[in-house]
Design a protein around this motif. Sequence first.
Motif, mmCIF file in Angstrom:
data_model
loop_
_atom_site.group_PDB
_atom_site.id
_atom_site.type_symbol
_atom_site.label_atom_id
_atom_site.label_comp_id
_atom_site.label_asym_id
_atom_site.label_seq_id
_atom_site.Cartn_x
_atom_site.Cartn_y
_atom_site.Cartn_z
ATOM 1 N N LEU A 18 79.044 53.703 26.611
ATOM 2 C CA LEU A 18 79.438 54.453 25.728
ATOM 3 C C LEU A 18 79.929 56.019 26.126
ATOM 4 O O LEU A 18 81.231 56.062 25.811
ATOM 5 C CB LEU A 18 80.184 53.956 24.337
ATOM 6 N N LEU A 19 79.335 56.367 25.714
ATOM 7 C CA LEU A 19 78.331 58.119 26.251
ATOM 8 C C LEU A 19 78.760 58.367 27.552
ATOM 9 O O LEU A 19 79.672 58.904 28.133
ATOM 10 C CB LEU A 19 76.776 58.024 26.048
ATOM 11 N N ARG A 20 78.709 57.044 28.838
ATOM 12 C CA ARG A 20 79.149 57.234 30.457
ATOM 13 C C ARG A 20 80.955 56.828 30.295
ATOM 14 O O ARG A 20 81.831 57.102 30.997
ATOM 15 C CB ARG A 20 79.204 56.212 30.812
ATOM 16 N N GLY A 21 81.355 56.513 29.088
ATOM 17 C CA GLY A 21 83.030 56.615 28.871
ATOM 18 C C GLY A 21 83.581 54.510 29.323
ATOM 19 O O GLY A 21 84.406 54.581 29.550
ATOM 20 N N GLN A 22 82.528 54.292 29.450
ATOM 21 C CA GLN A 22 82.964 52.428 30.106
ATOM 22 C C GLN A 22 82.029 51.694 29.545
ATOM 23 O O GLN A 22 80.579 51.334 30.004
ATOM 24 C CB GLN A 22 83.502 52.665 31.719
ATOM 25 N N LEU A 23 82.528 51.077 28.916
ATOM 26 C CA LEU A 23 81.650 49.071 28.621
ATOM 27 C C LEU A 23 81.232 48.597 30.244
ATOM 28 O O LEU A 23 83.007 48.226 30.805
ATOM 29 C CB LEU A 23 82.016 49.149 27.581
ATOM 30 N N VAL A 24 80.100 48.043 30.420
ATOM 31 C CA VAL A 24 80.258 46.871 30.705
ATOM 32 C C VAL A 24 79.355 45.467 30.426
ATOM 33 O O VAL A 24 79.153 46.004 29.685
ATOM 34 C CB VAL A 24 79.037 47.494 32.559
ATOM 35 N N GLY A 52 83.190 35.843 17.328
ATOM 36 C CA GLY A 52 84.453 35.023 17.484
ATOM 37 C C GLY A 52 85.031 35.155 18.714
ATOM 38 O O GLY A 52 85.224 34.420 19.331
ATOM 39 N N HIS A 53 85.001 36.024 19.709
ATOM 40 C CA HIS A 53 84.773 36.527 21.358
ATOM 41 C C HIS A 53 83.770 35.994 22.357
ATOM 42 O O HIS A 53 83.413 36.211 23.307
ATOM 43 C CB HIS A 53 84.951 37.831 21.080
ATOM 44 N N ALA A 54 83.437 34.834 22.089
ATOM 45 C CA ALA A 54 81.685 34.733 22.182
ATOM 46 C C ALA A 54 82.044 33.708 23.649
ATOM 47 O O ALA A 54 81.168 33.216 24.309
ATOM 48 C CB ALA A 54 80.491 33.500 21.079
ATOM 49 N N LEU A 55 83.540 33.230 22.975
ATOM 50 C CA LEU A 55 84.010 31.534 23.824
ATOM 51 C C LEU A 55 85.003 32.934 25.553
ATOM 52 O O LEU A 55 86.314 31.828 25.510
ATOM 53 C CB LEU A 55 83.856 30.686 24.197
ATOM 54 N N SER A 56 85.180 33.838 24.820
ATOM 55 C CA SER A 56 86.369 34.297 25.168
ATOM 56 C C SER A 56 86.202 34.966 27.347
ATOM 57 O O SER A 56 84.870 35.749 27.235
ATOM 58 C CB SER A 56 87.078 35.093 24.440
ATOM 59 N N ILE A 57 87.492 35.630 27.560
ATOM 60 C CA ILE A 57 87.667 36.251 28.163
ATOM 61 C C ILE A 57 88.500 37.676 28.466
ATOM 62 O O ILE A 57 89.612 36.842 27.156
ATOM 63 C CB ILE A 57 88.020 34.994 30.010
ATOM 64 N N GLY A 58 88.634 37.770 28.713
ATOM 65 C CA GLY A 58 89.404 39.314 29.107
ATOM 66 C C GLY A 58 88.788 40.379 29.661
ATOM 67 O O GLY A 58 87.376 40.540 29.500
ATOM 68 N N SER A 59 88.718 42.127 28.393
ATOM 69 C CA SER A 59 88.647 43.027 29.165
ATOM 70 C C SER A 59 87.558 43.660 28.410
ATOM 71 O O SER A 59 87.997 43.170 26.697
ATOM 72 C CB SER A 59 89.972 44.369 29.343
ATOM 73 N N MET A 60 86.694 44.562 28.116
ATOM 74 C CA MET A 60 85.783 45.033 27.225
ATOM 75 C C MET A 60 86.678 45.954 26.517
ATOM 76 O O MET A 60 86.039 46.212 25.245
ATOM 77 C CB MET A 60 84.680 45.286 27.541
ATOM 78 N N ALA A 61 87.799 46.566 27.050
ATOM 79 C CA ALA A 61 88.481 47.731 26.587
ATOM 80 C C ALA A 61 88.991 47.256 25.270
ATOM 81 O O ALA A 61 89.066 47.523 24.210
ATOM 82 C CB ALA A 61 89.163 47.914 27.485
#
Length: 164
Positions: A18-24, A52-61
Amino acid sequence: MELPAELRDNLANIRGDLLRGQLVGVVADAGWLACDLIGVGVDTPTTLELAGHALSIGSMAEIEPLIRQVLTECDMPPIDTQQEPWIVARDISLAMQDGIIPISHGADFLITQLMTKCDYPPEITELMLLIDDWEAIRDTPPTNEELHTLAGRIAKAAKMHTST
């Protein structure tokens, strides 16, 4: 609550991202991390929602607000980089000393984002030179003790430049 070292390190890495500005990473990994946090007693509504997102796909954003809130609930709030530069330098250097942000993330931000904004303080310059020397001539990387000592000097300098 004291978190197990592995969970604390995972949260510190997210905080550094987050400090770097992007979640990986992937959403599911953040969900499973929340499950692990629940397993050690961090069972807040936000942590439950993130789990609840443990089985989700999608953007970290998409889940960044949840991640930021979970960090805050674990006493590791994201560093506000919009503050006065010396305050940010203080927060980063203290987090480096406490092990709640990876030294590499903190050092990178101090050198690339704050050195000029803080008028090239000798403490941050010394950190840069230590890293440059390692990359150019040292056989071994700087020790954690060397890096923590420099982080302490930066925190002390930052306190002298701020009133908070």
